[in-house]
Design a protein around this motif. Structure first.
Motif, PDB file in Angstrom:
ATOM      1  N   GLN A  10     -10.826  10.938 -11.129  1.00  0.00           N
ATOM      2  CA  GLN A  10     -11.917  11.645 -10.470  1.00  0.00           C
ATOM      3  C   GLN A  10     -11.826  11.569  -8.954  1.00  0.00           C
ATOM      4  OE1 GLN A  10     -15.518   9.973 -12.090  1.00  0.00           O
ATOM      5  NE2 GLN A  10     -15.402  11.202 -13.967  1.00  0.00           N
ATOM      6  N   TYR A  11     -10.844  10.824  -8.454  1.00  0.00           N
ATOM      7  CA  TYR A  11     -10.765  10.575  -7.026  1.00  0.00           C
ATOM      8  C   TYR A  11      -9.545  11.221  -6.393  1.00  0.00           C
ATOM      9  CZ  TYR A  11     -14.508   7.176  -7.430  1.00  0.00           C
ATOM     10  OH  TYR A  11     -15.722   6.588  -7.642  1.00  0.00           O
ATOM     11  N   ALA A  12      -9.768  11.801  -5.229  1.00  0.00           N
ATOM     12  CA  ALA A  12      -8.650  12.135  -4.361  1.00  0.00           C
ATOM     13  C   ALA A  12      -8.200  10.854  -3.692  1.00  0.00           C
ATOM     14  CB  ALA A  12      -9.082  13.157  -3.312  1.00  0.00           C
ATOM     15  N   MET A  13      -6.894  10.700  -3.564  1.00  0.00           N
ATOM     16  CA  MET A  13      -6.344   9.487  -2.984  1.00  0.00           C
ATOM     17  C   MET A  13      -5.607   9.821  -1.694  1.00  0.00           C
ATOM     18  SD  MET A  13      -7.350   7.301  -5.172  1.00  0.00           S
ATOM     19  CE  MET A  13      -6.490   5.876  -4.504  1.00  0.00           C
ATOM     20  N   GLY A  14      -5.578   8.877  -0.790  1.00  0.00           N
ATOM     21  CA  GLY A  14      -4.907   9.137   0.467  1.00  0.00           C
ATOM     22  C   GLY A  14      -4.388   7.877   1.129  1.00  0.00           C
ATOM     23  N   TRP A  15      -3.512   8.115   2.078  1.00  0.00           N
ATOM     24  CA  TRP A  15      -3.011   7.052   2.955  1.00  0.00           C
ATOM     25  C   TRP A  15      -3.385   7.416   4.388  1.00  0.00           C
ATOM     26  CZ3 TRP A  15      -1.037   2.533   1.329  1.00  0.00           C
ATOM     27  CH2 TRP A  15      -0.568   2.444   0.018  1.00  0.00           C
ATOM     28  N   TYR A  16      -3.914   6.429   5.077  1.00  0.00           N
ATOM     29  CA  TYR A  16      -4.254   6.557   6.483  1.00  0.00           C
ATOM     30  C   TYR A  16      -3.570   5.406   7.220  1.00  0.00           C
ATOM     31  CZ  TYR A  16      -7.880   9.891   5.112  1.00  0.00           C
ATOM     32  OH  TYR A  16      -8.542  10.973   4.611  1.00  0.00           O
ATOM     33  N   ARG A  17      -3.487   5.530   8.536  1.00  0.00           N
ATOM     34  CA  ARG A  17      -2.893   4.441   9.313  1.00  0.00           C
ATOM     35  C   ARG A  17      -3.627   4.289  10.638  1.00  0.00           C
ATOM     36  NH1 ARG A  17       3.008   7.247  10.683  1.00  0.00           N
ATOM     37  NH2 ARG A  17       2.249   8.788  12.207  1.00  0.00           N
ATOM     38  N   GLN A  18      -3.546   3.072  11.149  1.00  0.00           N
ATOM     39  CA  GLN A  18      -4.178   2.775  12.429  1.00  0.00           C
ATOM     40  C   GLN A  18      -3.251   1.891  13.245  1.00  0.00           C
ATOM     41  OE1 GLN A  18      -8.143   1.132  12.182  1.00  0.00           O
ATOM     42  NE2 GLN A  18      -8.582   1.718  14.285  1.00  0.00           N
ATOM     43  N   ALA A  19      -2.808   2.441  14.357  1.00  0.00           N
ATOM     44  CA  ALA A  19      -1.980   1.685  15.288  1.00  0.00           C
ATOM     45  C   ALA A  19      -2.881   0.970  16.290  1.00  0.00           C
ATOM     46  CB  ALA A  19      -1.019   2.625  16.008  1.00  0.00           C
ATOM     47  N   ASP A  25       0.273   8.107  -9.987  1.00  0.00           N
ATOM     48  CA  ASP A  25       0.536   7.931 -11.407  1.00  0.00           C
ATOM     49  C   ASP A  25      -0.808   7.635 -12.056  1.00  0.00           C
ATOM     50  OD1 ASP A  25       1.185   7.029 -13.965  1.00  0.00           O
ATOM     51  OD2 ASP A  25       3.023   6.054 -13.306  1.00  0.00           O
ATOM     52  N   ASN A  26      -1.405   8.648 -12.649  1.00  0.00           N
ATOM     53  CA  ASN A  26      -2.748   8.490 -13.210  1.00  0.00           C
ATOM     54  C   ASN A  26      -2.770   7.539 -14.416  1.00  0.00           C
ATOM     55  OD1 ASN A  26      -3.884  10.209 -11.315  1.00  0.00           O
ATOM     56  ND2 ASN A  26      -3.629  12.022 -12.604  1.00  0.00           N
ATOM     57  N   VAL A  42      -1.097   4.807  -6.587  1.00  0.00           N
ATOM     58  CA  VAL A  42      -0.717   5.794  -5.584  1.00  0.00           C
ATOM     59  C   VAL A  42       0.409   5.190  -4.756  1.00  0.00           C
ATOM     60  CG1 VAL A  42      -1.466   7.228  -3.668  1.00  0.00           C
ATOM     61  CG2 VAL A  42      -3.069   6.630  -5.456  1.00  0.00           C
ATOM     62  N   TYR A  43       1.354   6.051  -4.394  1.00  0.00           N
ATOM     63  CA  TYR A  43       2.524   5.584  -3.660  1.00  0.00           C
ATOM     64  C   TYR A  43       2.724   6.406  -2.392  1.00  0.00           C
ATOM     65  CZ  TYR A  43       3.449   3.735  -8.326  1.00  0.00           C
ATOM     66  OH  TYR A  43       3.339   3.103  -9.541  1.00  0.00           O
ATOM     67  N   LEU A  44       3.360   5.790  -1.430  1.00  0.00           N
ATOM     68  CA  LEU A  44       3.784   6.500  -0.228  1.00  0.00           C
ATOM     69  C   LEU A  44       5.227   6.096   0.052  1.00  0.00           C
ATOM     70  CD1 LEU A  44       2.841   8.459   2.016  1.00  0.00           C
ATOM     71  CD2 LEU A  44       2.458   6.428   3.437  1.00  0.00           C
ATOM     72  N   GLN A  45       6.137   7.013  -0.208  1.00  0.00           N
ATOM     73  CA  GLN A  45       7.541   6.785   0.112  1.00  0.00           C
ATOM     74  C   GLN A  45       7.770   7.223   1.551  1.00  0.00           C
ATOM     75  OE1 GLN A  45      10.108   5.416  -1.771  1.00  0.00           O
ATOM     76  NE2 GLN A  45      11.273   5.569   0.142  1.00  0.00           N
ATOM     77  N   MET A  46       8.237   6.301   2.363  1.00  0.00           N
ATOM     78  CA  MET A  46       8.423   6.568   3.785  1.00  0.00           C
ATOM     79  C   MET A  46       9.905   6.432   4.120  1.00  0.00           C
ATOM     80  SD  MET A  46       5.124   4.569   5.371  1.00  0.00           S
ATOM     81  CE  MET A  46       5.763   2.947   4.990  1.00  0.00           C
ATOM     82  N   ASN A  47      10.515   7.546   4.491  1.00  0.00           N
ATOM     83  CA  ASN A  47      11.924   7.576   4.862  1.00  0.00           C
ATOM     84  C   ASN A  47      12.071   7.870   6.351  1.00  0.00           C
ATOM     85  OD1 ASN A  47      12.580   7.201   2.119  1.00  0.00           O
ATOM     86  ND2 ASN A  47      12.634   9.400   1.756  1.00  0.00           N
ATOM     87  N   SER A  48      13.236   7.579   6.871  1.00  0.00           N
ATOM     88  CA  SER A  48      13.536   7.862   8.285  1.00  0.00           C
ATOM     89  C   SER A  48      12.428   7.354   9.192  1.00  0.00           C
ATOM     90  CB  SER A  48      13.736   9.379   8.482  1.00  0.00           C
ATOM     91  OG  SER A  48      14.774   9.865   7.661  1.00  0.00           O
ATOM     92  N   LEU A  49      12.057   6.123   8.990  1.00  0.00           N
ATOM     93  CA  LEU A  49      10.946   5.557   9.756  1.00  0.00           C
ATOM     94  C   LEU A  49      11.262   5.475  11.239  1.00  0.00           C
ATOM     95  CD1 LEU A  49       9.848   2.891   7.180  1.00  0.00           C
ATOM     96  CD2 LEU A  49       8.321   4.583   8.215  1.00  0.00           C
ATOM     97  N   LYS A  50      10.219   5.655  12.035  1.00  0.00           N
ATOM     98  CA  LYS A  50      10.328   5.633  13.491  1.00  0.00           C
ATOM     99  C   LYS A  50       9.428   4.537  14.045  1.00  0.00           C
ATOM    100  CE  LYS A  50      10.796  10.703  13.522  1.00  0.00           C
ATOM    101  NZ  LYS A  50      10.221  11.965  14.060  1.00  0.00           N
TER     102      LYS A  50
END
Length: 117
Positions: A31-40, A72-73, A78-86
């Motif tokens: 029932q939920y939207a999922m997200g990733w946020y970040r704070q520098a 994956d319900n 929830v996953y966040l694949q991060m490539n080519s990181l800066k």
């Protein structure tokens, strides 16, 4: 009530990859939207990527082509694949769960991602 626990952060060099995971519990995950946020440091929290309950995905312009969000319900994950990181990807990454049409909005405790140049 939804509990969110992130994992997978760490210290990597520029160009390397990381995969963040978020385990959700306590309510009906689909029932939920999922997200990733970040704070520098010294910056406001910003959206990285979201995925709706139907699988509609949205990315911040700065991560398009490098990051991939998925869910994956069956596993409430929830996953966040991060490539080519800066180095500019360095931040605390937070998992978010939000139920559309309500004020239900939950955050995890965050996981640190540090990218060295």
């Amino acid at each position: 009530q939804v509990q969110l626990v992130e994992s997978g952060g760490g210290l990597v060099q520029a160009g390397e990859s990381l995969r963040l995971s978020c385990a959700a519990s306590g309510s009906i995950f689909t029932q939920y939207a999922m997200g990733w946020y970040r704070q520098a440091p010294a910056k406001q929290r910003e959206l990285v990527a979201t995925i709706s309950s139907r699988g509609i995905i949205n990315y911040a312009d700065s991560v398009v082509g490098r990051f991939t969000i998925s869910r994956d319900n069956a596993k409430n994950m929830v996953y966040l694949q991060m490539n080519s990181l800066k180095p500019e990807d360095t931040a605390v990454y937070y998992c978010n769960a939000r139920r559309a049409g309500t004020q239900l909005n939950y955050w995890g405790q965050g996981t640190q991602v540090t990218v060295s140049s």
